[in-house]
Motif scaffolding. Structure first.
Motif, PDB file in Angstrom:
ATOM      1  N   ASN A   1      -1.668   3.345   4.300  1.00  0.00           N
ATOM      2  CA  ASN A   1      -3.081   3.733   4.342  1.00  0.00           C
ATOM      3  C   ASN A   1      -4.004   2.535   4.557  1.00  0.00           C
ATOM      4  N   GLY A   2      -3.443   1.341   4.670  1.00  0.00           N
ATOM      5  CA  GLY A   2      -4.240   0.169   4.967  1.00  0.00           C
ATOM      6  C   GLY A   2      -4.332  -0.128   6.454  1.00  0.00           C
TER       7      GLY A   2
ATOM      8  N   ASN B   1       0.821  -1.207   0.000  1.00  0.00           N
ATOM      9  CA  ASN B   1       0.000   0.000   0.000  1.00  0.00           C
ATOM     10  C   ASN B   1       0.859   1.263   0.000  1.00  0.00           C
TER      11      ASN B   1
END
Length: 998
Positions: free
Chosen positions: A195-196, A176
């Motif tokens: 962002n995960g 990610n």
């Protein structure tokens, strides 16, 4: 409060924070009280904040604003990016930023450079390339110049700001897009967030991973476990009973010292408990003050002391803060250990008095000047510092100094016309004069030891620390004694080739039975030797016995004990009274008769006509081995009654120990008591009884001042005429007692500061910065040539220079190179002797910050001969801060100096005019009022000269073509402080002030 975006503390230990965001006001909040302290108007909208030297705040337009921590005023504005700043971090002297740049066709993208800003110089440095697009940045907390850059795709680059072309690039597959990068306070781990919602931890060594600087595990109460019961019978093997692990030394482990501590005294009862005792059914009760943890007791060891125990003192800065109530009395920054007469296990021998132990200097962030040398020396005799190469010679130099005949000859030679760069006798004279003038204050023999190290023969004989790492200190100092006596004799003969005075004082006349040995000059008598020699009669080699006969003995005997070669001889020194304080030597028909004790007294009574020379023990150098884990070191023991410590004979001997910078009075029995295990003599000094307490100061009346009235340099053909100083006129400008001479010096760095990062993360100074004199300028203070320099010497330095600090010294690399320099270059000895002559002529030095300058030059100037503008314009009641020369010149003289670099001629002239301004204030009776005004203005301006120098008028120019730098005239804006009119002492004087030198 709306749209707050960022915040920052206002100091490392401050309780106030600053909040800002997309609004036109910032808030200063006290987090302990929970109140808004101040609202500060702002014309910027801030998105990020970092604290370092300044508060670095990033705006929403890509600019970085540097705010002063105290006043929150804007110090500097830097437009870093054309769009926005994505991330930034600051440590020590650097600010590193990442951000977006606007594209030509709209939108923005990450720049491929991380930009670096120098917070110390307030200027931009070379950017760091990062082709992946720098989105996040973090500076290593432990390595201030190492930074970590990361892109949104997970590409990581580690680079050093000082060497941006060398970097380590990592391209792991992280999946990610990355959203954050954080380094642990210990610098051993990185946290990468995407962002995960995944956080990855990177570390160099997982087995010893530590996140915080001071990791403290939680404390739990110890559980009591009942030991398992073991039944012992005749069938149980004894090896099944395990042996415990002992953390303490077992009683069966005998050491050399048969003295042991037995038990511990009972714990002390807290005074608050005793004060609040109340009677109860059984005994007394009191509330628990809760000053210790549960089940915690102080294990107080028994301290055996003989009244000579020492405690390592606090730093001078700590004492100042504690006196002002700014520091908790229970806290010590130096964290110095207690230096008592105890016996730590396996480190210090119990019967070694603390004053004999190895002395070490501790350094704070203020350097060696912050160490309290006065704690170790309460006498009128000065000690010598130890942080200098080859300082093992300190005890021998002290012994030389306290031999009156030696001291007199050295000072008379120093006052002569000798200008040899490596003359050790001159350097000894300089050192002896400095030790006398210091009167108990600490000194250091830097110049002598530097001249000693520069001699090639000393290196060949392995007398320097660099060339003799394997030899014992005892062997080295005895060899150095022989070498110094020989070299000093050669130096004396250079000026007085036909004068045998020094040779008669130090070297015995030895007449050998074999002519080939006629020039043998050694501190021994009647040495017999057997050797094979060629016999002309037998035409073959024969075993020949030869011996030396002495024709006369000198007034001073320097005796090497040679115990390093005689193992059995060490036992003799342990016999009490074996070393006599007085001996007699008589030469009869080439034979030497030595007497001591009752035999000496009987010979004086019964045979007064005998040519008997009586010697008194002046002192000795002893080898001290104070601990199993400490290296051997030397101390000198001086008999003050016979030496220079008293110009008149005393009824009782006054023995003193000189252990580098520790000087203490001791009794005679302690001085002459030797222990073969830790204290043995290496060098003895006897002097003729008739020479004791004879101090000759006639050298002051025969000073050779020729070098003050001539120009001389190592590169005379390279120096243009305008670069030569205007020397004094011997007919009209003779310097004398009370003559004021403005002075300023410049230095370059010969060695950078050596530091060590402790396990706690603290920074400890191992060896401070070492500086070398690069330029010295001395000016006239009165007369028709007032302000003209008569000394403006650049110093030829043979050591490698690590930093010329040109901005603060005005000295460039080519200025000190004799092959290309256009400045008059002289050896350090010549420049030093000029200052030494002015000092002993009684001149008064005028300058700014002269105490530190004189220390670096290695010269001691009494306070009565110093006029320091730092002290004149200092008010400790208003501030502990010393005012800079530039600020004083700007405020009082309306002059802008040191704007680009420093110039010693200009600085010396500025100090002279500031002193005259002070005299003007004193005559008007307004000194305190004017100093208060200066400090008031300084606080408003943070004691810095405004960048817009047009706010003041006037100017200050150096009246020498080509010398220094002319200060540019500026337009008059705000006038400087006016001086109230005071009554003048007598006629004359200028329109502005009355000269104190009329």
């Amino acid at each position: 409060m709306t749209a707050l975006q960022c915040m920052s503390f206002l100091g490392k230990d401050a309780s106030e924070i600053l909040l800002a965001g997309c609004q036109n006001v910032m808030y200063k909040i006290d987090v302990e009280k929970g109140v808004i302290v101040q609202q500060v108007p702002s014309q910027y909208e801030y998105m990020l904040m970092r604290l370092c030297r300044y508060i670095c705040a990033a705006t929403n337009t890509g600019a970085i604003i540097f705010l002063d921590i105290e006043s929150l005023a804007v110090v500097r504005e830097w437009q870093a990016y054309s769009s926005k700043v994505s991330d930034m971090d600051a440590r020590t002297d650097y600010l590193v930023t990442c951000g977006w740049s606007a594209r030509p066709y709209g939108g923005a993208s990450f720049e491929s450079f991380a930009k670096v800003f120098d917070l110390k110089k307030l200027e931009q440095r070379q950017p760091i390339p990062f082709h992946g697009g720098a989105a996040f940045v973090a500076v290593n907390p432990k390595l201030g110049s190492t930074i970590v850059l990361m892109s949104t795709h997970g590409q990581v680059q580690v680079v050093d700001v000082a060497h941006p072309n060398t970097s380590a690039l990592h391209s792991p597959f992280l999946g990610n897009h990355m959203s954050h990068l954080v380094l642990a306070p210990s610098g051993q781990a990185w946290a990468l967030a995407d962002n995960g919602g995944v956080i990855q931890i990177w570390a160099l060594d997982r087995s010893h991973l530590r996140y915080t600087e001071h990791a403290a595990p939680p404390e739990f109460a110890d559980e009591d476990f009942a030991p398992p019961s073991i039944g012992i019978d005749s069938d149980l093997p004894l090896n099944t009973v395990g042996m415990p692990y002992y953390r303490e030394k077992l009683l069966s482990a005998w050491s050399e010292d048969p003295i042991y501590e037995v038990g511990f005294p009972p714990p002390r009862v807290d005074p608050e408990v005793l004060k609040n005792l109340l009677p109860s059914a059984v005994g007394y009760r009191a509330s628990n003050p809760k000053k210790t943890l549960r089940n915690q007791l102080d294990r107080l060891s028994i301290v055996r002391s003989n009244g000579l125990a020492l405690t390592t003192p606090k730093f001078l800065s700590e004492k100042t803060h504690e006196a002002d109530g700014e520091m908790d009395k229970g806290r010590r920054i130096s964290d110095a250990e207690v230096f008592t007469n105890t016996n730590p296990t396996g480190s210090i021998k119990a019967n070694v008095p603390p004053m004999y132990r190895l002395m070490e200097i501790k350094y704070s962030r203020y350097g060696v000047d912050d160490f309290d040398f006065g704690y170790y020396n309460k006498t009128q005799y000065s000690g010598l510092e130890t942080h200098i190469t080859n300082s093992y010679l300190n005890p021998l130099l002290q012994l030389f100094k306290y031999i009156p005949l030696f001291r007199n000859l050295a000072l008379h030679h120093t006052a002569s016309s000798c200008l040899a760069e490596s003359c050790l006798l001159c350097e000894l004279g300089f050192l002896f004069d400095m030790l006398e003038k210091a009167e108990g204050q600490k000194c250091h023999a830097t110049n002598f030891l530097k001249a000693f190290s520069s001699l090639g023969e000393a290196s060949k004989l392995q007398l320097t620390e660099e060339t003799s790492p394997q030899s014992t200190l005892e062997v080295r100092i005895q060899a150095a004694n022989r070498f110094l006596l020989k070299q000093i004799g050669m130096d004396y003969q250079r000026i007085a080739p036909g004068d045998g005075k020094l040779d008669q004082n130090l070297n015995p006349r030895v007449r050998s039975s074999t002519p080939a040995f006629s020039r043998v000059l050694k501190d021994s008598f009647e040495r017999e030797s057997n050797q094979r020699m060629w016999c002309d009669r037998c035409r073959r080699y024969q075993l020949v016995q030869s011996w030396e006969t002495v024709s006369n003995v000198p007034p001073v005997l320097m005796i090497n004990t040679g115990l390093n070669k005689q193992t059995d001889g060490r036992l003799l020194w342990s016999i009490p009274g074996w070393l006599p304080e007085r001996i007699g030597i008589c030469i009869d028909k080439g034979r030497v008769l030595c007497l001591e004790g009752e035999a000496l007294r009987a010979s004086q009574r019964t045979r007064p006509s005998r040519p008997l020379i009586v010697y008194d023990l002046v002192g000795l150098v002893a080898d001290v081995n104070s601990g199993e884990n400490q290296k051997s070191h030397m101390v000198s023991l001086i008999n003050g009654m016979m030496a220079i410590s008293s110009r008149q004979p005393q009824e009782e001997p006054q023995w003193h120990i000189f252990n580098d910078f520790l000087v203490r009075k001791i009794d005679k029995d302690e001085a002459l008591r030797f222990a073969t295990r830790w204290k043995t003599p290496t060098i003895l000094a006897y002097q003729h009884q008739g020479g004791s307490n004879i101090i000759d100061d006639g050298w002051r009346d025969s000073l050779d001042t020729t070098c003050l009235f001539m120009n001389w340099s190592l590169n005379p053909y390279n120096v243009p005429q305008q670069n030569w100083p205007c020397v004094l006129d011997p007919a009209t400008e003779q310097p004398g007692s009370g003559t004021h001479v403005p002075i300023d010096t410049e230095f370059v760095r010969l060695q950078q500061e050596e530091i060590e990062i402790l396990a706690t993360g603290d920074r400890q100074v191992i060896r401070p910065t070492r500086e070398g004199l690069a330029r010295v300028s001395v000016l006239r203070a009165s007369g028709p040539h007032e302000g003209l320099p008569f000394i403006d010497d650049y110093i030829s330095i043979s050591e490698p220079v690590v930093d010329y600090v040109t901005k603060y010294s005005g000295v460039s690399a080519g200025d000190l190179d004799p092959t290309v320099s256009v400045r008059p270059l002289v050896p350090l000895k010549v420049a030093y002797k000029k200052l030494w002559l002015l000092l002993n002529l009684g001149c008064i030095f005028v300058g700014h910050g002269l105490i530190k300058d004189f220390r670096n030059i290695d010269i001691f100037v009494p306070k009565a001969q110093i006029v320091d503008t730092v002290t004149l314009f200092y008010n400790p009641a208003r501030s502990k801060r010393n005012l800079s020369l530039r600020f004083l010149a700007w405020y009082l003289l309306k002059a802008n100096i040191q704007s680009e670099t420093h110039d010693s001629v200009e600085d010396a002239l500025t100090a002279l005019r500031l002193w005259r301004k002070y005299e003007e204030f004193r005559d008007a009776g307004v000194v305190e009022k004017m100093v208060d005004e200066i400090y008031t203005a300084g606080r408003k301006l943070n004691y810095k000269v405004p960048e817009k120098v047009g706010v003041v008028g006037g100017g200050l120019s150096v009246p020498v073509p080509g010398r220094g730098r002319d200060t540019p005239d500026v337009d008059s804006g705000v006038s400087g402080p006016s001086t109230p009119v005071g009554k003048k002492a007598g006629g004359g004087g200028s329109e502005d002030f009355e000269s104190p030198l009329k």
